[in-house]
Design a protein around this motif. Structure first.
Motif, PDB file in Angstrom:
ATOM      1  N   GLY A   1       0.586  17.863   1.984  1.00  0.00           N
ATOM      2  CA  GLY A   1       1.889  17.299   1.655  1.00  0.00           C
ATOM      3  C   GLY A   1       2.723  17.012   2.896  1.00  0.00           C
ATOM      4  N   HIS A   2       2.563  17.819   3.937  1.00  0.00           N
ATOM      5  CA  HIS A   2       3.314  17.607   5.181  1.00  0.00           C
ATOM      6  C   HIS A   2       2.967  16.258   5.804  1.00  0.00           C
ATOM      7  CE1 HIS A   2       5.220  18.332   9.049  1.00  0.00           C
ATOM      8  NE2 HIS A   2       4.061  18.091   9.643  1.00  0.00           N
TER       9      HIS A   2
ATOM     10  N   HIS B   1       1.694  13.657   4.260  1.00  0.00           N
ATOM     11  CA  HIS B   1       2.179  12.576   3.382  1.00  0.00           C
ATOM     12  C   HIS B   1       3.604  12.208   3.767  1.00  0.00           C
ATOM     13  CE1 HIS B   1      -0.645  14.272   0.013  1.00  0.00           C
ATOM     14  NE2 HIS B   1      -1.297  13.832   1.068  1.00  0.00           N
ATOM     15  N   GLY B   2       4.441  13.235   3.923  1.00  0.00           N
ATOM     16  CA  GLY B   2       5.831  12.978   4.272  1.00  0.00           C
ATOM     17  C   GLY B   2       5.983  12.412   5.671  1.00  0.00           C
TER      18      GLY B   2
ATOM     19  N   GLY C   1       3.610   8.790   5.369  1.00  0.00           N
ATOM     20  CA  GLY C   1       4.032   7.938   4.271  1.00  0.00           C
ATOM     21  C   GLY C   1       2.954   7.043   3.690  1.00  0.00           C
TER      22      GLY C   1
END
Length: 389
Positions: A266-267, A269-270, A273
């Motif tokens: 998830g890190h 992804h943020g 993007g």
């Protein structure tokens, strides 16, 4: 696809079969074990187990690419003889031959769950399983929902039927099957018999745009992943130098593993993007291009070849029937008392997984292997109407 062509792509059969098992194992692990963050043992083997059984969603992206290769490729390969009616019969018979009994099976298992563990149907296990009913209001086994799932409207106009959460991807597949031929007809790549005029192309393009506008954003956004299979089709078997083939396979494998790791972070992804599902699709696309350059095995009756083709053969049945059984197993035998990973719990996991595989094989023998017979029966019903028209 002919038996010779199937033999050529035995490597893809192996991937498809493993992907179906990965989806099944992912759901079963969620129903039995604590999450990795709560695991007491985090050594190499424990980490490997959680990693291998945590790729169910990513395996669905693999299915999309393979579907684009096989289904989209068959349209392009037969572009001069493409018949929309025959194509529709082939796709619907392939989907319905397992879907109809799988929906009936889901209703039966749900009736048992309603009696022994009704809290499953009210969504109490969603935080643990990350699949199945989200809440009492989202669970539906009504006739309207049944009809919507038979028409592949789940997640669009109706919920998935009963506890069978994995049915979400079947709606994606069906509407991609519809969209792609409309797109290639609109572009003039495929010209169906009796549809050669410019207005036919305009109409096909307009219908495709209307469908894309109607589909939920997440479903429309995954269509490019399915289209990546066409990239594989366009390059299959066309790379000749052996070193380049090896480079494609090694780089494809490295990129695919990297995108799997990215999809679980998830890190990242943020930070970057980039859509994780598309990343997995691109990684597998490159690996798939490499795999389609390999020569077919010299012996078609080799044990691993027959095992790969057999695993692939019942992968669709396994995908459609496994989750209601997982929900029943999880609720009745484990409830919310998730286990830690050890030798005894791993043995239980293995035995349950074998049971689920057996259910997939049984459904294949009872239903899926009769796809051709169902297609012929549907054709006999439709032909008089088509001839009259």
């Amino acid at each position: 696809m002919s038996s010779h062509q199937q033999h050529n792509f035995v490597w893809l059969d192996l991937v498809r079969g493993i992907s179906a098992v990965a989806v099944c194992a992912s759901h079963l692990r969620a129903a039995m074990f604590v999450d990795y963050a709560q695991a007491s043992a985090t050594g190499f083997w424990s980490t490997l187990f959680y990693a291998l059984t945590g790729l169910g969603h990513q395996a669905v992206m693999v299915f999309f690419v393979l579907s684009g290769f096989f289904v989209g490729g068959s349209i392009l390969r037969n572009s001069k003889a493409f018949r929309p009616g025959d194509y529709a019969l082939a796709r619907l018979s392939r989907l319905w031959v397992v879907l109809v009994p799988a929906l009936a099976f889901t209703a039966i298992v749900d009736a048992v769950i309603r009696h022994v563990a009704p809290e499953v149907l009210t969504g109490e296990y969603w935080p643990i399983w990350n699949s199945g009913p989200y809440s009492a209001s989202t669970y539906s086994a009504s006739m309207a929902t049944l009809g919507g799932n038979l028409l592949f409207l789940q997640t669009i106009e109706t919920p998935v039927f009963g506890t069978n959460g994995p049915l979400w991807s079947l709606a994606n597949e069906f509407w991609y099957y519809v969209l792609f031929p409309l797109c290639v007809v609109a572009l003039g790549v495929v010209v169906p018999r009796g549809a050669s005029r410019p207005w036919h192309r305009l109409a096909a393009g307009a219908v495709a745009l209307l469908i894309l506008a109607w589909l939920p954003p997440q479903m429309a956004a995954a269509f490019p992943i399915w289209l990546l299979g066409l990239v594989v089709y366009a390059t299959a078997g066309k790379v000749k130098p052996i070193l380049l083939k090896a480079l494609l396979i090694l780089s494809g494998l490295a990129l695919f593993v990297a995108t799997l790791l990215y999809s679980k972070s998830g890190h990242l992804h943020g930070l970057w993007g980039f859509p994780p599902d598309l990343a997995v699709g691109l990684g597998f696309c490159l690996l798939c291009i490499g795999l389609t350059q390999l020569r077919p095995p010299a012996r078609g009756d080799a044990l691993w070849v027959r095992a790969s083709q057999g695993l692939s053969a019942f992968s669709y049945s396994l995908y459609l029937v496994h989750f209601p059984l997982v929900a029943l197993i999880g609720a009745v035998f484990y409830g919310k008392r998730s286990m830690q990973l050890d030798a005894a719990s791993l043995t239980q996991f293995s035995l349950w997984l074998l049971l689920l595989l057996g259910a997939g094989v049984l459904f294949y023998w009872l239903f899926e292997r009769h796809t051709g017979a169902l297609r012929n029966a549907m054709s006999r019903v439709v032909r008089p109407v088509r001839d009259a028209a």
